[in-house]
Design an enzyme around this catalytic site. Structure first.
Site, PDB file in Angstrom:
ATOM      1  N   ARG A 107     122.582 164.718 121.968  1.00 15.14           N
ATOM      2  CA  ARG A 107     121.268 165.484 121.451  1.00 15.14           C
ATOM      3  C   ARG A 107     120.879 166.629 122.226  1.00 15.14           C
ATOM      4  O   ARG A 107     120.839 166.388 123.283  1.00 15.14           O
ATOM      5  CB  ARG A 107     120.287 164.259 121.398  1.00 15.14           C
ATOM      6  CG  ARG A 107     118.642 164.987 121.095  1.00 15.14           C
ATOM      7  CD  ARG A 107     117.712 163.887 120.937  1.00 15.14           C
ATOM      8  NE  ARG A 107     117.875 163.388 119.632  1.00 15.14           N
ATOM      9  CZ  ARG A 107     116.646 162.816 119.236  1.00 15.14           C
ATOM     10  NH1 ARG A 107     115.592 162.797 119.791  1.00 15.14           N
ATOM     11  NH2 ARG A 107     117.012 162.353 117.803  1.00 15.14           N
ATOM     12  N   HIS A 134     120.621 166.933 111.836  1.00 16.25           N
ATOM     13  CA  HIS A 134     120.305 165.801 112.402  1.00 16.25           C
ATOM     14  C   HIS A 134     121.022 164.563 111.290  1.00 16.25           C
ATOM     15  O   HIS A 134     120.390 163.705 110.508  1.00 16.25           O
ATOM     16  CB  HIS A 134     118.847 165.160 112.073  1.00 16.25           C
ATOM     17  CG  HIS A 134     118.683 164.289 113.169  1.00 16.25           C
ATOM     18  ND1 HIS A 134     119.374 163.594 114.023  1.00 16.25           N
ATOM     19  CD2 HIS A 134     117.306 163.442 113.298  1.00 16.25           C
ATOM     20  CE1 HIS A 134     118.438 162.503 114.477  1.00 16.25           C
ATOM     21  NE2 HIS A 134     117.359 162.334 114.184  1.00 16.25           N
ATOM     22  N   GLN A 137     120.211 160.531 111.019  1.00 15.44           N
ATOM     23  CA  GLN A 137     119.240 160.363 110.497  1.00 15.44           C
ATOM     24  C   GLN A 137     119.156 160.380 108.915  1.00 15.44           C
ATOM     25  O   GLN A 137     118.652 159.429 108.155  1.00 15.44           O
ATOM     26  CB  GLN A 137     118.173 161.208 110.701  1.00 15.44           C
ATOM     27  CG  GLN A 137     116.657 161.209 110.200  1.00 15.44           C
ATOM     28  CD  GLN A 137     115.916 160.182 110.495  1.00 15.44           C
ATOM     29  OE1 GLN A 137     115.546 160.012 111.560  1.00 15.44           O
ATOM     30  NE2 GLN A 137     115.487 159.090 109.704  1.00 15.44           N
ATOM     31  N   ASP A 230     108.184 166.111 108.092  1.00 15.07           N
ATOM     32  CA  ASP A 230     108.690 166.036 109.625  1.00 15.07           C
ATOM     33  C   ASP A 230     107.521 166.690 110.252  1.00 15.07           C
ATOM     34  O   ASP A 230     106.690 167.227 109.657  1.00 15.07           O
ATOM     35  CB  ASP A 230     110.096 166.656 109.569  1.00 15.07           C
ATOM     36  CG  ASP A 230     110.644 166.727 110.951  1.00 15.07           C
ATOM     37  OD1 ASP A 230     110.209 166.003 111.910  1.00 15.07           O
ATOM     38  OD2 ASP A 230     111.268 167.522 111.569  1.00 15.07           O
ATOM     39  N   CYS A 271     111.301 161.020 109.449  1.00 14.70           N
ATOM     40  CA  CYS A 271     112.182 160.859 110.397  1.00 14.70           C
ATOM     41  C   CYS A 271     111.655 159.982 111.495  1.00 14.70           C
ATOM     42  O   CYS A 271     112.005 159.262 112.322  1.00 14.70           O
ATOM     43  CB  CYS A 271     113.045 161.916 110.650  1.00 14.70           C
ATOM     44  SG  CYS A 271     112.140 163.263 111.197  1.00 14.70           S
ATOM     45  N   ARG A 316     118.292 153.107 111.221  1.00  9.08           N
ATOM     46  CA  ARG A 316     118.806 153.990 112.158  1.00  9.08           C
ATOM     47  C   ARG A 316     119.796 153.330 113.103  1.00  9.08           C
ATOM     48  O   ARG A 316     121.106 153.761 113.362  1.00  9.08           O
ATOM     49  CB  ARG A 316     117.740 154.734 113.236  1.00  9.08           C
ATOM     50  CG  ARG A 316     116.639 155.791 112.743  1.00  9.08           C
ATOM     51  CD  ARG A 316     117.470 156.772 111.828  1.00  9.08           C
ATOM     52  NE  ARG A 316     118.471 157.521 112.750  1.00  9.08           N
ATOM     53  CZ  ARG A 316     117.961 158.268 114.063  1.00  9.08           C
ATOM     54  NH1 ARG A 316     116.769 158.397 114.187  1.00  9.08           N
ATOM     55  NH2 ARG A 316     119.001 159.029 114.607  1.00  9.08           N
TER      56      ARG A 316
HETATM   57  N1  NVA Z   1     112.463 168.294 113.705  1.00 10.31           N
HETATM   58  C1  NVA Z   1     112.199 167.034 114.733  1.00 10.31           C
HETATM   59  C2  NVA Z   1     113.012 165.859 114.307  1.00 10.31           C
HETATM   60  C3  NVA Z   1     112.747 164.731 115.426  1.00 10.31           C
HETATM   61  C4  NVA Z   1     113.441 163.604 115.052  1.00 10.31           C
HETATM   62  C5  NVA Z   1     112.711 167.774 116.012  1.00 10.31           C
HETATM   63  O1  NVA Z   1     113.594 168.251 116.100  1.00 10.31           O
HETATM   64  O2  NVA Z   1     112.194 167.389 116.868  1.00 10.31           O
HETATM   65  N1   CP Z   2     113.917 160.291 114.272  1.00  7.30           N
HETATM   66  C1   CP Z   2     114.239 160.576 115.338  1.00  7.30           C
HETATM   67  O1   CP Z   2     115.502 160.963 115.574  1.00  7.30           O
HETATM   68  O2   CP Z   2     113.664 159.798 116.300  1.00  7.30           O
HETATM   69  P1   CP Z   2     113.907 160.119 118.077  1.00  7.30           P
HETATM   70  O3   CP Z   2     113.538 161.456 118.293  1.00  7.30           O
HETATM   71  O4   CP Z   2     112.797 159.261 118.781  1.00  7.30           O
HETATM   72  O5   CP Z   2     115.120 159.735 118.379  1.00  7.30           O
END
Ligand code: NVA
Ligand code: CP
Length: 330
Positions: A107, A134, A137, A230, A271, A316
Site C-alpha cells: 500500500r 484500489h 476494495q 469517499d 470504502c 474486504r
Molecule cells: N481515497 C482514499 C481511500 C481510502 C481507502 C485514500 O486514498 O485515502
Molecule cells: N477501505 C480501506 O482501504 O480502508 P483502510 O484504509 O482502513 O485499509
C-alpha cells in the site's frame, strides 16, 4: 491476468470479467466456509509480507486475517519500519523480500511502485491501494452489491466526490468490467483522466453498460441504485487542498435528499474510513477551521438502514482471501 505481471493483482484493467467473476465466487465460497467453521488452510507453509507506506485499518487486518485463515505466516511492515526508500532502493528491497516471502502486499503511492515490486521480487504482488487504484476494495464492493441485489445487470452506481483518484478510477473500471452502469458525479476539475474514461467506455461497450460523467446532481441521482462516496482528501495529498475540496464537493455530499431522489431500495456505500460525524480528530480540526460538521456523507445517511458500509467492510476480508488464494494457485 496481465502477461507481464503473472499471478499478481495490481489493477482491475489486467483482468477479464471471467477472472473477476472467479474472485467474487471464490470469496462467496470462502465466506460460507468461514461462517460454517470449515477450515481452509490451503496455503500452509507459505509466507506473506505486508508493506504499508500509508496507514490502514481494513486492508491491513483483512490481509492479516485472510493470510492466517489460509494457514500462512504474515509479517507486517509499517511506514517507518523498513529500510525501503530511505536506506535501500525499491528494487533491492523487492529482491530481498522475494527471496524470503511467497507473496507481497503493498500500500502506498504511485502505481509504478507495485509494478516495480512485481518486476523485481519475482513473487505475486497484491495492490493494497495506490494513488491510482484500489482494486481489492472493488472486489469487496462487487460482492456486497451482488449479495444485496442478487445481480449486476442494470444496476446504476453513482459515485459522488473526487472521481480522479483511486476509488473513482477503480469503481469506474470495476463497473465497466462487470456490466454495471457507472456515473461519476463531480465538479469537472475532479473528473477521471480522459484516457482512463476512454478505456472504461470501450470496456463498458463490450459488457453492455455505460459510463457517464456529470456535474448535474439530479441527473446522476435519479435512478441510482448505489450511492457511493469517499473522503474528499486522500492519503498523501497536501493539507492545503482541504479548503478548495470543501468548496468544490459540499454540494456532492450524500444526504437524505439525494437518497430520496434515488431509486426505491437504493443503498449507500463507502470504502471507509468516513468523516460523517465529529468523533475523529481530523473531523474536529476541519470543523474548527471551516465550520463543517459532516463531510462526504451526513451522519443520518451513514447510520440509516440503507447504509451497507459494514457488510462492505467485512467483505474486504473474504475477497482479499480469494485474491490471495486465486493468485497463489495459478
Ligand atoms: N481515497 C482514499 C481511500 C481510502 C481507502 C485514500 O486514498 O485515502
Ligand atoms: N477501505 C480501506 O482501504 O480502508 P483502510 O484504509 O482502513 O485499509
Amino acid at each position: 491476468m496481465h502477461p507481464e505481471y503473472k499471478n499478481c493483482f495490481l489493477k482491475l484493467l489486467d483482468f477479464s470479467p471471467a477472472e473477476i467473476r472467479e474472485f467474487i465466487d471464490t470469496a462467496a465460497e470462502l465466506k460460507r466456509q468461514k461462517k460454517a467453521g470449515i477450515p481452509h488452510r490451503h496455503l500452509e507453509g507459505k509466507n506473506m509480507v505486508l508493506l504499508f507506506e500509508k496507514t490502514s485499518t481494513r486492508t491491513r487486518c483483512a490481509f492479516e486475517v485472510a493470510g492466517m485463515d489460509l494457514g500462512m505466516g504474515v509479517t507486517f511492515l509499517d511506514p517507518g519500519a523498513s529500510q525501503m526508500g530511505k536506506k535501500e532502493s525499491l528494487a533491492d528491497t523487492a529482491r530481498v523480500l522475494g527471496r524470503m516471502y511467497d507473496c507481497i502486499e503493498y500500500r502506498g503511492y504511485d502505481q509504478s511502485i507495485v509494478e516495480d515490486l512485481a518486476k523485481y521480487s519475482g513473487v505475486p504482488v497484491f495492490n493494497g491501494l495506490t494513488d491510482q487504484f484500489h482494486p481489492t476494495q472493488i472486489i469487496a464492493d462487487l460482492l456486497t452489491i451482488e449479495e444485496h441485489f442478487g445481480h449486476f445487470k442494470g444496476i446504476n452506481m453513482t459515485y459522488y466526490g473526487d472521481a480522479r483518484f483511486n476509488m473513482g478510477n477503480s469503481l469506474m473500471i470495476g463497473c465497466a468490467k462487470m456490466g454495471l452502469n457507472f456515473t461519476a458525479c463531480a465538479p469537472k476539475e475532479l473528473f477521471p483522466a480522459p484516457e482512463l474514461v476512454e478505456q472504461a467506455r470501450a470496456i463498458a461497450a463490450e459488457n453492455g453498460c455505460t459510463i457517464t460523467l456529470t456535474e448535474d446532481i439530479e441527473e446522476a441521482t435519479k435512478g441510482a441504485d448505489v450511492l457511493y462516496t469517499d473522503i474528499w482528501v486522500s492519503m498523501g495529498e497536501p493539507e492545503s487542498v482541504w479548503e478548495e475540496r470543501i468548496k468544490l464537493l459540499t454540494p456532492y455530499r450524500v444526504d437524505s435528499a439525494k437518497m430520496a431522489m434515488a431509486s426505491e431500495g437504493a443503498v449507500f456505500m463507502h470504502c471507509l474510513p468516513s468523516f460523517h460525524d465529529q468523533n475523529t480528530t481530523v473531523a474536529r480540526e476541519i470543523y474548527a477551521k471551516y465550520g463543517i460538521e459532516e463531510m462526504e456523507v451526513t451522519d443520518e445517511v451513514f447510520e440509516s438502514p440503507a447504509s451497507i458500509v459494514f457488510d462492505e467492510a467485512e467483505n474486504r476480508m473474504h475477497t482479499i482471501k480469494a485474491v490471495i488464494l486465486t493468485c497463489m494457485k495459478k
